[in-house]
Design a protein around this motif. Sequence first.
Motif, mmCIF file in Angstrom:
data_model
loop_
_atom_site.group_PDB
_atom_site.id
_atom_site.type_symbol
_atom_site.label_atom_id
_atom_site.label_comp_id
_atom_site.label_asym_id
_atom_site.label_seq_id
_atom_site.Cartn_x
_atom_site.Cartn_y
_atom_site.Cartn_z
ATOM 1 N N PRO A 177 -17.512 -0.181 53.465
ATOM 2 C CA PRO A 177 -16.096 -0.205 53.027
ATOM 3 C C PRO A 177 -15.389 -1.477 53.482
ATOM 4 C CG PRO A 177 -16.308 1.214 54.942
ATOM 5 C CD PRO A 177 -17.708 0.791 54.589
ATOM 6 N N VAL A 178 -15.951 -2.630 53.086
ATOM 7 C CA VAL A 178 -15.342 -3.908 53.440
ATOM 8 C C VAL A 178 -15.388 -4.830 52.233
ATOM 9 C CG1 VAL A 178 -15.876 -3.782 55.913
ATOM 10 C CG2 VAL A 178 -17.522 -4.829 54.327
ATOM 11 N N ASP A 179 -14.468 -5.785 52.222
ATOM 12 C CA ASP A 179 -14.509 -6.884 51.265
ATOM 13 C C ASP A 179 -14.851 -8.139 52.045
ATOM 14 O OD1 ASP A 179 -13.838 -5.579 48.827
ATOM 15 O OD2 ASP A 179 -11.766 -5.371 49.580
ATOM 16 N N SER A 201 -15.851 -11.007 47.251
ATOM 17 C CA SER A 201 -16.202 -9.755 46.583
ATOM 18 C C SER A 201 -15.045 -9.237 45.727
ATOM 19 C CB SER A 201 -16.583 -8.693 47.625
ATOM 20 O OG SER A 201 -15.500 -8.433 48.501
ATOM 21 N N LEU A 202 -13.857 -9.788 45.938
ATOM 22 C CA LEU A 202 -12.699 -9.401 45.136
ATOM 23 C C LEU A 202 -12.607 -10.213 43.849
ATOM 24 C CD1 LEU A 202 -9.952 -9.051 47.914
ATOM 25 C CD2 LEU A 202 -11.213 -7.215 46.785
ATOM 26 N N GLY A 203 -13.467 -11.215 43.697
ATOM 27 C CA GLY A 203 -13.462 -12.045 42.493
ATOM 28 C C GLY A 203 -12.734 -13.348 42.690
ATOM 29 N N PHE A 262 -7.053 -4.937 57.882
ATOM 30 C CA PHE A 262 -7.486 -5.748 59.010
ATOM 31 C C PHE A 262 -8.556 -6.742 58.555
ATOM 32 C CE2 PHE A 262 -6.082 -1.812 61.112
ATOM 33 C CZ PHE A 262 -5.089 -2.354 61.913
ATOM 34 N N VAL A 263 -8.553 -7.933 59.169
ATOM 35 C CA VAL A 263 -9.501 -8.983 58.805
ATOM 36 C C VAL A 263 -10.152 -9.541 60.065
ATOM 37 C CG1 VAL A 263 -7.721 -10.766 58.836
ATOM 38 C CG2 VAL A 263 -9.815 -11.144 57.535
ATOM 39 N N GLU A 267 -10.810 -1.825 54.249
ATOM 40 C CA GLU A 267 -10.082 -1.178 53.166
ATOM 41 C C GLU A 267 -8.599 -1.047 53.546
ATOM 42 O OE1 GLU A 267 -12.031 2.529 52.437
ATOM 43 O OE2 GLU A 267 -13.358 1.657 50.924
ATOM 44 N N THR A 268 -7.775 -0.742 52.554
ATOM 45 C CA THR A 268 -6.322 -0.619 52.791
ATOM 46 C C THR A 268 -6.052 0.504 53.781
ATOM 47 O OG1 THR A 268 -5.874 -1.408 50.560
ATOM 48 C CG2 THR A 268 -4.093 -0.232 51.715
ATOM 49 N N VAL A 269 -5.233 0.185 54.779
ATOM 50 C CA VAL A 269 -4.834 1.181 55.782
ATOM 51 C C VAL A 269 -3.555 1.853 55.321
ATOM 52 C CG1 VAL A 269 -4.165 1.558 58.188
ATOM 53 C CG2 VAL A 269 -5.899 -0.173 57.612
#
Length: 471
Positions: A87-89, A101-103, A134-135, A150-152
């Motif tokens: 569950p990461v980008d 991965s988001l394009g 978070f990054v 992922e979105t928190v």
Amino acid sequence: MSDCASNDRVPVGRKRRHRLSIRLLMLFLAMGMLFIVIIAGLFRGAWRYHFDDAVRPHFEQYVHYLADDIGTPPDLDAAARLADTLPVDISVSGPGISWSSLGSAFDEGRIRVYHHHDSTAGGYELGEYDDDRFVARFLKDGYRIDLLTETVERGGRGTVVMLIMMTLVLLVLYAAYRVIRLMLKPIEELENGVSRLGAGELDYRIDIPRDDELGALAKAINRMADDIEKMLEAKRELLFAISHELRSPLTRANVSLALLKESRHKEELSCDLAEMAQLLGELLEAERLNTRHASLNLQTVPLVELVADVIGEFFADAAIVLDLPDDPLPLRIDTVRVRLLVRNLVDNALRHNRPEKGPVTLRLFASNGTAHIVVEDHGEGLPPECLAHAAEPFWRGDKARRRSTGGFGLGLYLCRRIAEAHGGSMIIESERNRWTRVTALLPSDATTQVQSEASRRRRREANGRSAAFRP
């Protein structure tokens, strides 16, 4: 008139901000908030210690595993596989590479880095992306790898949990308030009991069936009331005995005076003996009405006729304006005592009236089943602070107690006791240097009132205690 001591009392119904239960609740609330702050600080410190010693090494190892899987130079196929599996980008940028991965590459303006960490496996940075993700950022050999969670969800479940917690806190506070109110209820009963005892209801007893300090205090107050009541009863018996015993020498003095020749000294002695006889009579009557077994000789008489007879017999030559109704106002009363009441009221008004301002007026009427005997004079009046004392025994506005300024201080007191014995009351109103009005209220159901009082006394004697009776 001399100044009178103020008789103001603290009202039983206090303002809410002065209630002890509210103040205790606020104290508990402040202590609870302080406790929460301390516990939160301790947990935060413990979590930081635990995170630094136990969680951070595993987290660092995990993110470095991900970075190692991507490799240097970055393997974009491995990065895409990890983005699909976890569950990461992932975003990779560097010499000749710009992949996400988001394009599209992550917007640098939306990344806020706030921690930089150094570890044995290499340094990395932690931050937030759009304040809801978070990054983790790695810099290796000129390449930058960003791992984006992922979105928190900062609302939703957290808001519901917060509302539930606030509701629970409010329920706990309400329960604490009810418990405090229950614990402090005996204090209100103590306050009410002390107020009633202070108002003269010495047969009232405080009922707090507890074995703690408040129960002991209530028992101590009840014992004090018993002692005061016994002392007052002993005083009444002594005064009654002395007044009764003085009648014999007074009778002998009157007999001896009758044998003297007529002279000015004989007339003066006769007036003095008459005053003494009046004082003894009022003392005896007051003590009879104060005893527990006082009884009234009730009979139905027309009150209008009784008042007219008293005025004609004792005040035929006085300047008195009568306002009597056409209705005879039949009332079941003790004739002798009500005659004494009317006589004392009129005599007191004549003594303090200033004829140049107007005559004494006596008005009689009935309202709501109660007869009103209103006597008004046009004298110097009473100051407001003295009104509460005017019907007390032996009270005189003139502290020097000169014979020219008043009687013995028993007249209005005796009137009040006679009215109360009939189940009524007496009201004193006055305006300084203008007038004084005394109203005696006699209810038409005097028989019921007296019988109720007698039954209450029998119950008090049988039970040993009971609530006080207000006429």
